[in-house]
Write a protein that holds these residues in place. Sequence first.
Motif, PDB file in Angstrom:
ATOM      1  N   UNK A  98      -4.598  64.850  47.896  1.00 33.45           N
ATOM      2  CA  UNK A  98      -5.813  65.517  48.313  1.00 33.45           C
ATOM      3  C   UNK A  98      -5.760  65.679  49.820  1.00 33.45           C
ATOM      4  N   UNK A  99      -6.032  66.888  50.308  1.00 37.58           N
ATOM      5  CA  UNK A  99      -6.109  67.100  51.755  1.00 37.58           C
ATOM      6  C   UNK A  99      -7.547  66.851  52.192  1.00 37.58           C
ATOM      7  N   UNK A 115      -3.458  63.473  54.449  1.00 37.75           N
ATOM      8  CA  UNK A 115      -3.166  63.521  53.020  1.00 37.75           C
ATOM      9  C   UNK A 115      -3.510  62.185  52.384  1.00 37.75           C
ATOM     10  N   UNK A 116      -4.356  62.258  51.369  1.00 38.44           N
ATOM     11  CA  UNK A 116      -4.771  61.090  50.607  1.00 38.44           C
ATOM     12  C   UNK A 116      -4.214  61.268  49.205  1.00 38.44           C
ATOM     13  N   UNK A 117      -3.483  60.280  48.722  1.00 39.81           N
ATOM     14  CA  UNK A 117      -2.970  60.317  47.354  1.00 39.81           C
ATOM     15  C   UNK A 117      -3.903  59.512  46.461  1.00 39.81           C
ATOM     16  N   UNK A 118      -4.371  60.122  45.375  1.00 33.21           N
ATOM     17  CA  UNK A 118      -5.163  59.427  44.361  1.00 33.21           C
ATOM     18  C   UNK A 118      -4.202  59.129  43.222  1.00 33.21           C
ATOM     19  N   UNK A 119      -3.909  57.838  43.034  1.00 41.72           N
ATOM     20  CA  UNK A 119      -2.870  57.414  42.089  1.00 41.72           C
ATOM     21  C   UNK A 119      -3.354  56.231  41.260  1.00 41.72           C
ATOM     22  N   UNK A 172     -16.342  63.130  52.095  1.00 35.01           N
ATOM     23  CA  UNK A 172     -15.319  64.173  52.228  1.00 35.01           C
ATOM     24  C   UNK A 172     -14.694  64.552  50.885  1.00 35.01           C
ATOM     25  N   UNK A 173     -15.385  64.187  49.780  1.00 34.41           N
ATOM     26  CA  UNK A 173     -14.916  64.580  48.458  1.00 34.41           C
ATOM     27  C   UNK A 173     -13.994  63.596  47.765  1.00 34.41           C
ATOM     28  N   UNK A 174     -13.634  62.528  48.434  1.00 34.65           N
ATOM     29  CA  UNK A 174     -12.705  61.569  47.847  1.00 34.65           C
ATOM     30  C   UNK A 174     -13.319  60.811  46.673  1.00 34.65           C
ATOM     31  N   UNK A 175     -14.593  60.478  46.772  1.00 38.69           N
ATOM     32  CA  UNK A 175     -15.261  59.765  45.679  1.00 38.69           C
ATOM     33  C   UNK A 175     -15.200  60.556  44.390  1.00 38.69           C
ATOM     34  N   UNK A 176     -15.416  61.849  44.472  1.00 37.51           N
ATOM     35  CA  UNK A 176     -15.375  62.692  43.277  1.00 37.51           C
ATOM     36  C   UNK A 176     -13.977  62.739  42.685  1.00 37.51           C
ATOM     37  N   UNK A 177     -12.954  62.826  43.550  1.00 35.56           N
ATOM     38  CA  UNK A 177     -11.566  62.821  43.051  1.00 35.56           C
ATOM     39  C   UNK A 177     -11.265  61.520  42.323  1.00 35.56           C
ATOM     40  N   UNK A 178     -11.691  60.399  42.907  1.00 36.45           N
ATOM     41  CA  UNK A 178     -11.439  59.090  42.291  1.00 36.45           C
ATOM     42  C   UNK A 178     -12.167  58.949  40.955  1.00 36.45           C
ATOM     43  N   UNK A 224     -23.478  61.402  43.536  1.00 35.53           N
ATOM     44  CA  UNK A 224     -22.109  61.502  43.012  1.00 35.53           C
ATOM     45  C   UNK A 224     -22.070  61.185  41.517  1.00 35.53           C
ATOM     46  N   UNK A 225     -22.697  60.087  41.135  1.00 32.14           N
ATOM     47  CA  UNK A 225     -22.676  59.697  39.726  1.00 32.14           C
ATOM     48  C   UNK A 225     -23.370  60.743  38.852  1.00 32.14           C
ATOM     49  N   UNK A 226     -24.462  61.297  39.332  1.00 31.44           N
ATOM     50  CA  UNK A 226     -25.148  62.350  38.583  1.00 31.44           C
ATOM     51  C   UNK A 226     -24.268  63.579  38.402  1.00 31.44           C
ATOM     52  N   UNK A 227     -23.575  63.978  39.459  1.00 33.66           N
ATOM     53  CA  UNK A 227     -22.674  65.130  39.377  1.00 33.66           C
ATOM     54  C   UNK A 227     -21.509  64.868  38.423  1.00 33.66           C
ATOM     55  N   UNK A 228     -21.118  63.605  38.284  1.00 36.20           N
ATOM     56  CA  UNK A 228     -20.013  63.250  37.390  1.00 36.20           C
ATOM     57  C   UNK A 228     -20.472  63.109  35.938  1.00 36.20           C
ATOM     58  N   UNK A 229     -21.777  63.230  35.681  1.00 38.10           N
ATOM     59  CA  UNK A 229     -22.279  63.199  34.310  1.00 38.10           C
ATOM     60  C   UNK A 229     -23.056  61.953  33.923  1.00 38.10           C
ATOM     61  N   UNK A 230     -23.208  61.002  34.830  1.00 40.50           N
ATOM     62  CA  UNK A 230     -23.987  59.802  34.528  1.00 40.50           C
ATOM     63  C   UNK A 230     -25.473  60.152  34.517  1.00 40.50           C
ATOM     64  N   UNK A 231     -26.214  59.500  33.626  1.00 37.62           N
ATOM     65  CA  UNK A 231     -27.662  59.668  33.578  1.00 37.62           C
ATOM     66  C   UNK A 231     -28.322  58.313  33.809  1.00 37.62           C
ATOM     67  N   UNK A 232     -29.491  58.360  34.408  1.00 37.86           N
ATOM     68  CA  UNK A 232     -30.239  57.137  34.678  1.00 37.86           C
ATOM     69  C   UNK A 232     -30.811  56.592  33.378  1.00 37.86           C
ATOM     70  N   UNK A 233     -30.603  55.303  33.162  1.00 38.38           N
ATOM     71  CA  UNK A 233     -31.131  54.658  31.962  1.00 38.38           C
ATOM     72  C   UNK A 233     -32.264  53.685  32.286  1.00 38.38           C
ATOM     73  N   UNK A 234     -32.336  53.245  33.520  1.00 35.82           N
ATOM     74  CA  UNK A 234     -33.403  52.314  33.841  1.00 35.82           C
ATOM     75  C   UNK A 234     -33.328  51.827  35.270  1.00 35.82           C
TER      76      UNK A 234
END
Length: 182
Positions: free
Chosen positions: A3-4, A15-19, A108-114, A144-154
């Motif tokens: 990831x740049x 350059x960040x490598x997500x591995x 910078x978008x790294x959390x979403x990549x991870x 971030x979690x919401x964008x990744x599909x997580x929903x609040x449960x409580x």
Amino acid sequence: MAVELMADDDSDLETVAVVPALPGHGESFHHALDLVARERKYLSMLEAPPLEQTLQFMMGCIERGDPRFVAVVGGEVVGWCDITRHDWPIHAHRGTLGMGILPQYRGRGLGRKLIDATLAQAHEAGFVRIELSVHSDNARAISLYGKAGFVMEGLQRDAVYVDGEYRDAIMMAIVERENATG
């Protein structure tokens, strides 16, 4: 995957490598974990456990096949995302997500990549439910979690007590029954 990312001053690229996490990432992961924990804002710990304990935990997760990715720059871990499967057989379809990123790499978008890489591996491994707990004042992580599909449960009121202050925790999850293997 590489990831740049723009440097903080936008003057040059990094350059960040997500591995997938490997045993060789252990000491660097421990260092990153300790740095984020000592911020006293985001994790359920205020410092990393001793190195040997961290390495044992990490190796156990790798051996079990728990989804676990790290972001690496110049051979050093700068972020991570992992899902630890629950031990009890009746809960083995579930896992708990944990993640952290060093301050200079946030926003910078790294959390979403991870998280995307880790969730994809969890999907392949047949996880049905991925859950997490996030401090209610961590708006960036909640988004971030919401964008990744997580929903609040409580909401867990006064779930965290740090430096004389109570904070609530938000419980979030993704449930994908189509991943069920049985």
